[in-house]
Structure formats: C-alpha cells, structure tokens
Design a protein around this motif. Structure first.
Motif, PDB file in Angstrom:
ATOM      1  N   UNK A 118       0.829  -1.203   0.000  1.00  0.00           N
ATOM      2  CA  UNK A 118       0.000   0.000   0.000  1.00  0.00           C
ATOM      3  C   UNK A 118       0.864   1.253   0.000  1.00  0.00           C
ATOM      4  N   UNK A 119       1.954   1.216   0.763  1.00  0.00           N
ATOM      5  CA  UNK A 119       2.878   2.351   0.785  1.00  0.00           C
ATOM      6  C   UNK A 119       3.509   2.554  -0.595  1.00  0.00           C
ATOM      7  N   UNK A 120       3.843   1.471  -1.278  1.00  0.00           N
ATOM      8  CA  UNK A 120       4.407   1.586  -2.627  1.00  0.00           C
ATOM      9  C   UNK A 120       3.414   2.239  -3.585  1.00  0.00           C
ATOM     10  N   UNK A 121       2.154   1.844  -3.467  1.00  0.00           N
ATOM     11  CA  UNK A 121       1.130   2.381  -4.367  1.00  0.00           C
ATOM     12  C   UNK A 121       0.826   3.841  -4.047  1.00  0.00           C
ATOM     13  N   UNK A 122       0.597   4.134  -2.763  1.00  0.00           N
ATOM     14  CA  UNK A 122       0.226   5.496  -2.375  1.00  0.00           C
ATOM     15  C   UNK A 122       1.425   6.433  -2.265  1.00  0.00           C
ATOM     16  N   UNK A 123       2.621   5.865  -2.159  1.00  0.00           N
ATOM     17  CA  UNK A 123       3.831   6.670  -1.990  1.00  0.00           C
ATOM     18  C   UNK A 123       4.146   7.571  -3.162  1.00  0.00           C
ATOM     19  N   UNK A 124       3.542   7.329  -4.289  1.00  0.00           N
ATOM     20  CA  UNK A 124       3.767   8.179  -5.460  1.00  0.00           C
ATOM     21  C   UNK A 124       3.028   9.510  -5.356  1.00  0.00           C
ATOM     22  N   UNK A 125       2.112   9.603  -4.395  1.00  0.00           N
ATOM     23  CA  UNK A 125       1.345  10.842  -4.199  1.00  0.00           C
ATOM     24  C   UNK A 125       2.054  11.710  -3.163  1.00  0.00           C
ATOM     25  N   UNK A 126       2.614  12.781  -3.600  1.00  0.00           N
ATOM     26  CA  UNK A 126       3.444  13.633  -2.748  1.00  0.00           C
ATOM     27  C   UNK A 126       2.658  14.347  -1.651  1.00  0.00           C
ATOM     28  N   UNK A 127       1.364  14.455  -1.783  1.00  0.00           N
ATOM     29  CA  UNK A 127       0.562  15.183  -0.797  1.00  0.00           C
ATOM     30  C   UNK A 127       0.172  14.307   0.396  1.00  0.00           C
ATOM     31  N   UNK A 128       0.661  13.062   0.424  1.00  0.00           N
ATOM     32  CA  UNK A 128       0.292  12.154   1.505  1.00  0.00           C
ATOM     33  C   UNK A 128       1.485  11.856   2.409  1.00  0.00           C
ATOM     34  N   UNK A 129       1.239  11.881   3.705  1.00  0.00           N
ATOM     35  CA  UNK A 129       2.215  11.462   4.708  1.00  0.00           C
ATOM     36  C   UNK A 129       1.748  10.094   5.203  1.00  0.00           C
TER      37      UNK A 129
END
Length: 92
Positions: free
Chosen positions: A24-35
C-alpha cells in the motif's frame, strides 16, 4: 499534507499485515501530498509474529512444539529476554 494511517490485520493467509503495508505504501507513496504511516496489527493469532517483527528488532528462532493433536511441530518465534514468543495459531 494529509496523513494516512495504514493499520491492517492479516488477510487470512492471503497477505500479511506487514506485506499489505509495504504494498500500500508503494502504491500510495507516489502521491506527494500524503504522509503515510504504516502500523501492521494483529489480534494475537495468525500474523502476530510478523507484526511484532515489524515493530521490534528481535531475533527470529525456530522451536519445536507439540500441537493440539500431540504431534511435534516446528514453529517460528521471536526470542525475548526471558523466553520465546510464538503464535498459538502455529501449534493448532
């Protein structure tokens, strides 16, 4: 920035909570606005060893137990200062 907590339990032998967090971190990690904050969880059964290993730096050991049917079973555990932690689900 939006903080997202990823805190799953295991998915019944399909994927561990730790692996779910990684993917999930790999997938969502591409979105810079998310911590992203990963916190794999477990309820004391299947997946508990993996969840504890994600949080603590403890050596993994193998030990021989007797399962509920009286047969020997080798299980993976975590070495602690005063014993070994293993999932009871491994001994069933």
């Amino acid at each position: 920035m939006t903080r997202v907590l990823i805190a799953p339990d295991s998915f019944g032998g399909w994927i561990s909570a730790t692996e779910f967090c990684v993917r999930t971190t790999q997938i969502l990690g591409t979105r810079k606005a998310l911590d992203l904050v990963s916190l794999p969880l477990a309820d004391g059964g299947e997946g508990t060893t993996d969840s504890l290993l994600a949080h603590f730096d403890s050596p993994v050991v193998s030990t021989l137990l007797t399962d509920v049917g009286g047969a020997p079973r080798r299980v993976r555990g975590i070495a602690l200062d005063d014993g070994i932690f293993f999932e009871s689900a491994q001994a069933i």
